[in-house]
Scaffold this motif. Structure first.
Motif, PDB file in Angstrom:
ATOM      1  N   PRO A  19       0.836  -1.210   0.000  1.00  0.00           N
ATOM      2  CA  PRO A  19       0.000   0.000   0.000  1.00  0.00           C
ATOM      3  C   PRO A  19       0.868   1.256   0.000  1.00  0.00           C
ATOM      4  N   LYS A  20       0.583   2.177  -0.893  1.00  0.00           N
ATOM      5  CA  LYS A  20       1.430   3.353  -1.080  1.00  0.00           C
ATOM      6  C   LYS A  20       1.379   4.350   0.069  1.00  0.00           C
ATOM      7  N   ASP A  21       0.347   4.285   0.904  1.00  0.00           N
ATOM      8  CA  ASP A  21       0.231   5.265   1.987  1.00  0.00           C
ATOM      9  C   ASP A  21       0.961   4.852   3.261  1.00  0.00           C
ATOM     10  N   LEU A  22       1.430   3.611   3.345  1.00  0.00           N
ATOM     11  CA  LEU A  22       2.145   3.149   4.539  1.00  0.00           C
ATOM     12  C   LEU A  22       3.626   3.495   4.461  1.00  0.00           C
ATOM     13  N   ARG A  23       4.246   3.605   5.615  1.00  0.00           N
ATOM     14  CA  ARG A  23       5.680   3.885   5.689  1.00  0.00           C
ATOM     15  C   ARG A  23       6.462   2.575   5.615  1.00  0.00           C
ATOM     16  N   THR A  26       6.663   0.617   8.812  1.00  0.00           N
ATOM     17  CA  THR A  26       5.402  -0.061   9.151  1.00  0.00           C
ATOM     18  C   THR A  26       5.289  -1.385   8.410  1.00  0.00           C
ATOM     19  N   SER A  50       9.996   6.993   5.005  1.00  0.00           N
ATOM     20  CA  SER A  50       9.349   7.328   3.728  1.00  0.00           C
ATOM     21  C   SER A  50       8.085   6.514   3.529  1.00  0.00           C
ATOM     22  N   ARG A  51       7.139   7.112   2.837  1.00  0.00           N
ATOM     23  CA  ARG A  51       5.946   6.366   2.427  1.00  0.00           C
ATOM     24  C   ARG A  51       6.295   5.547   1.186  1.00  0.00           C
ATOM     25  N   GLY A  53       4.667   5.073  -1.443  1.00  0.00           N
ATOM     26  CA  GLY A  53       4.348   5.817  -2.659  1.00  0.00           C
ATOM     27  C   GLY A  53       5.410   6.827  -3.052  1.00  0.00           C
ATOM     28  N   ASN A  54       6.298   7.203  -2.141  1.00  0.00           N
ATOM     29  CA  ASN A  54       7.362   8.166  -2.442  1.00  0.00           C
ATOM     30  C   ASN A  54       8.672   7.503  -2.854  1.00  0.00           C
ATOM     31  N   ARG A  60      11.445   0.495  -4.287  1.00  0.00           N
ATOM     32  CA  ARG A  60      10.269  -0.310  -3.921  1.00  0.00           C
ATOM     33  C   ARG A  60      10.495  -1.776  -4.260  1.00  0.00           C
TER      34      ARG A  60
END
Length: 93
Positions: A19-23, A26, A50-51, A53-54, A60
Motif C-alpha cells: 500500500p502506497k500510503d504506509l511507511r 510499518t 518514507s511512504r 508511494g514516495n 520499492r
C-alpha cells in the motif's frame, strides 16, 4: 491445508504489492521477526520514514524482493521482478 501449503511458498508479483500510503518501517514491522533485520539494511534504513508511494521503482522493488526473501519459505516465485531490465539488445552487447 492452505496454511500448510503457503508456509512453504512465497510469491513476489510483477506489480507492487505494498500500500502506497504506509511507511517502509510499518511494512517491515508487519512481517515476521526475521524480516526486522531489514531495518538495518544500508539501502533500506535511510528510507524507513518514507511512504511507499514516495519510493522510486527500484527502491520499492528492492524492498519487496528483500521482504519476500526474508520469509522462511522453501520456494519463492518471482513474477518478472525486473521487467524491462533485460532484452535481446542488452543480451547481445
Amino acid at each position: 491445508s492452505l496454511s500448510r501449503r503457503f508456509s512453504k511458498l512465497a510469491y513476489l508479483p510483477q506489480d507492487s504489492m505494498m500500500p502506497k500510503d504506509l511507511r517502509v518501517q510499518t511494512i517491515i514491522r508487519a512481517f515476521p521477526e526475521p524480516s526486522r533485520i531489514l531495518l538495518g539494511d544500508p539501502l533500506i534504513s535511510p528510507l524507513l520514514s518514507s511512504r511507499i508511494g514516495n519510493l522510486s521503482h527500484g527502491e520499492r522493488r528492492y524492498l519487496e524482493f528483500r521482504l519476500v526473501l526474508s520469509l522462511d519459505r522453501k520456494y519463492v516465485l518471482l513474477d518478472e521482478p525486473f521487467t524491462g531490465t533485460f532484452n535481446e539488445t542488452t543480451a547481445n552487447r
